[in-house]
Scaffold this motif. Structure first.
Motif, PDB file in Angstrom:
ATOM      1  N   ARG A   1      -5.938   0.571   5.180  1.00 58.02           N
ATOM      2  CA  ARG A   1      -6.665  -0.702   5.042  1.00 58.02           C
ATOM      3  C   ARG A   1      -8.060  -0.476   4.468  1.00 58.02           C
ATOM      4  O   ARG A   1      -8.553  -1.258   3.664  1.00 58.02           O
ATOM      5  CB  ARG A   1      -6.761  -1.394   6.410  1.00 58.02           C
ATOM      6  N   SER A   2      -8.684   0.623   4.906  1.00 55.83           N
ATOM      7  CA  SER A   2     -10.063   0.890   4.489  1.00 55.83           C
ATOM      8  C   SER A   2     -10.182   1.183   2.996  1.00 55.83           C
ATOM      9  O   SER A   2     -11.158   0.790   2.349  1.00 55.83           O
ATOM     10  CB  SER A   2     -10.611   2.067   5.308  1.00 55.83           C
ATOM     11  N   ILE A   3      -9.194   1.867   2.427  1.00 55.62           N
ATOM     12  CA  ILE A   3      -9.287   2.278   1.014  1.00 55.62           C
ATOM     13  C   ILE A   3      -8.467   1.372   0.084  1.00 55.62           C
ATOM     14  O   ILE A   3      -8.345   1.670  -1.100  1.00 55.62           O
ATOM     15  CB  ILE A   3      -8.833   3.739   0.841  1.00 55.62           C
ATOM     16  N   LYS A   4      -7.897   0.307   0.607  1.00 59.27           N
ATOM     17  CA  LYS A   4      -7.010  -0.552  -0.185  1.00 59.27           C
ATOM     18  C   LYS A   4      -7.685  -1.086  -1.448  1.00 59.27           C
ATOM     19  O   LYS A   4      -7.096  -1.132  -2.521  1.00 59.27           O
ATOM     20  CB  LYS A   4      -6.498  -1.711   0.671  1.00 59.27           C
ATOM     21  N   LYS A   5      -8.945  -1.462  -1.328  1.00 55.65           N
ATOM     22  CA  LYS A   5      -9.653  -2.049  -2.464  1.00 55.65           C
ATOM     23  C   LYS A   5     -10.025  -0.997  -3.503  1.00 55.65           C
ATOM     24  O   LYS A   5      -9.869  -1.211  -4.712  1.00 55.65           O
ATOM     25  CB  LYS A   5     -10.920  -2.754  -1.976  1.00 55.65           C
ATOM     26  N   ASP A   6     -10.512   0.166  -3.051  1.00 57.50           N
ATOM     27  CA  ASP A   6     -10.990   1.194  -3.979  1.00 57.50           C
ATOM     28  C   ASP A   6      -9.881   2.123  -4.471  1.00 57.50           C
ATOM     29  O   ASP A   6      -9.978   2.668  -5.573  1.00 57.50           O
ATOM     30  CB  ASP A   6     -12.085   2.039  -3.296  1.00 57.50           C
ATOM     31  N   ALA A   7      -8.843   2.319  -3.649  1.00 59.78           N
ATOM     32  CA  ALA A   7      -7.747   3.218  -4.039  1.00 59.78           C
ATOM     33  C   ALA A   7      -6.406   2.601  -3.631  1.00 59.78           C
ATOM     34  O   ALA A   7      -5.745   3.078  -2.701  1.00 59.78           O
ATOM     35  CB  ALA A   7      -7.930   4.595  -3.393  1.00 59.78           C
ATOM     36  N   PRO A   8      -6.008   1.523  -4.296  1.00 62.78           N
ATOM     37  CA  PRO A   8      -4.791   0.802  -3.898  1.00 62.78           C
ATOM     38  C   PRO A   8      -3.525   1.660  -3.950  1.00 62.78           C
ATOM     39  O   PRO A   8      -2.631   1.492  -3.133  1.00 62.78           O
ATOM     40  CB  PRO A   8      -4.716  -0.350  -4.900  1.00 62.78           C
TER      41      PRO A   8
END
Length: 378
Positions: A40-47
């Motif tokens: 969830r934490s990296i979903k935006k930066d590393a989908p």
């Protein structure tokens, strides 16, 4: 090469550390929780990485059971008695028996199974899949059979709590034993079945239990709060009124299994007896009026009747048609019951059954059958 940790958010750094620590101590439940949080934490930066993590969790949830079966990890035991506190059954889809349920309940169960097989779709949207079901119903309505069916369809081991070896008269021992079983189910993808859940998760308002029940319920509440998506928790209860109020909120689905309606009773009888009757050239249409004698009966009662009919026919060398009625409670000795059968059979089967056939089946005279049929019309 220098790792630029400043590009990571503080929360992401924490989840990575949590993931490593959980992996080092072998806590698969904590690994899953840390991995979900990291995704969830990296979903935006590393989908792409986030998707890969969710797919790994989903794959472990769906296919992990096979891996555990090959590892053969020992079941938790009670240290005093050295008895295993649970039994483990491996899934066998070939011998799996699906209970006969009303259409609305079938839809609910199929919806749950579909959800479990599409965990990845939910994780991608940061939605936690369902992990728990509370099955309520009278004894013999198929609660345990349904739990076995769910485990087989999901291809997971069925881990069944053994109350006799888990519960103890020693202060705090029951809670500790239950926690061992719960932790085992969390760390090994499986379906955990708590039969007779009301014996454990009782209301916490009993002043005579010296706090033991309160401790057990508190343990259950905490353990169910963070149940992993890789396992399923199923509890059954014949007495839901005894359950603690807080327990109800921990279950994703609460399903009540009713006594079977006419169509379901007939389906059970056909499933159990159709082949047996056809082998002796006995019409299965006779099962329809017989099903009316089981209005307040559970599926287990109907199955027991069917097995008794087959045993009686074989061991006593009786014709199946005779065995069907000899095994009905009171049919042989009570003329009122036989008369009721004639009325029901005529209403349901109409011209396909004659007064003479009814007389032969019921042991009443043709005139007696005719009398009861006329009496019913009037």
């Amino acid at each position: 090469m220098t790792l630029k940790t400043n590009i990571l958010k503080p929360s992401t750094k924490k989840f990575i550390v949590d993931l490593v620590n959980a992996g080092l101590i072998g806590e698969s439940k904590l690994v899953e929780l840390a991995a979900l949080s990291l995704a969830r934490s990296i979903k935006k930066d590393a989908p792409e990485v986030s998707t890969s993590i969710n797919q790994a969790i989903s794959s472990f949830s769906i296919n992990g059971g096979a891996a555990i079966r090959s590892v053969g990890r020992p079941l938790p035991i009670d240290y005093d008695s050295q008895l295993e506190m649970a039994t483990l059954s491996t899934p066998n889809i070939d011998s799996n028996v699906s209970p006969i349920l009303p259409d609305d309940l079938k839809d609910k169960i199929n919806g749950f199974l579909d959800e479990r097989n599409k965990i990845n779709l939910l994780l991608e949207k940061n939605i936690k899949p369902s992990t728990s079901i509370l099955l309520i119903g009278q004894p013999g309505t198929g609660k345990t059979m349904l739990a076995k069916h769910i485990a087989s369809v999901l291809n997971k081991n069925l881990l069944t709590l053994d109350l006799s070896s888990s519960m103890s008269s020693l202060m705090g021992k029951t809670g500790a034993n239950l926690k061992k079983v719960l932790q085992y189910a969390k760390q090994n993808p499986s379906v955990l079945l708590f039969d007779e859940f009301d014996a454990i998760a009782k209301k916490r308002d009993d002043n005579t239990d010296l706090g033991e029940i309160k401790r057990v319920v508190n343990i259950l509440l905490m353990e169910l709060e963070d149940w992993p998506v890789s396992s399923v928790f199923i509890a059954t209860s014949n007495h839901p009124e005894l359950l603690d109020k807080a327990i109800w909120r921990r279950f994703d689905h609460i399903i009540t299994l009713p006594l079977p309606k006419k169509s379901e009773r007939l389906s059970i009888l056909n499933k159990e007896l159709a082949e047996f009757l056809e082998l002796s050239n006995t019409s299965t249409s006779i099962l329809e009026p017989i099903s009316e004698f089981f209005i307040e009966s559970s599926p287990a009662d109907i199955c027991k009747y069917a097995n008794n009919v087959k045993r009686r026919s074989v061991l006593r060398n009786q014709k199946p048609l005779v065995a069907l009625f000899e095994e009905l409670d009171g049919f042989k000795d009570d003329k009122k019951i036989r008369a009721r059968f004639c009325v029901i059979a005529k209403e349901l089967l109409g011209d396909s059954i004659t007064v003479r056939e009814l007389a032969e089946i019921s042991g009443l005279s043709p005139a007696g059958v005719q009398h009861h049929l006329k009496k019913n019309k009037s």
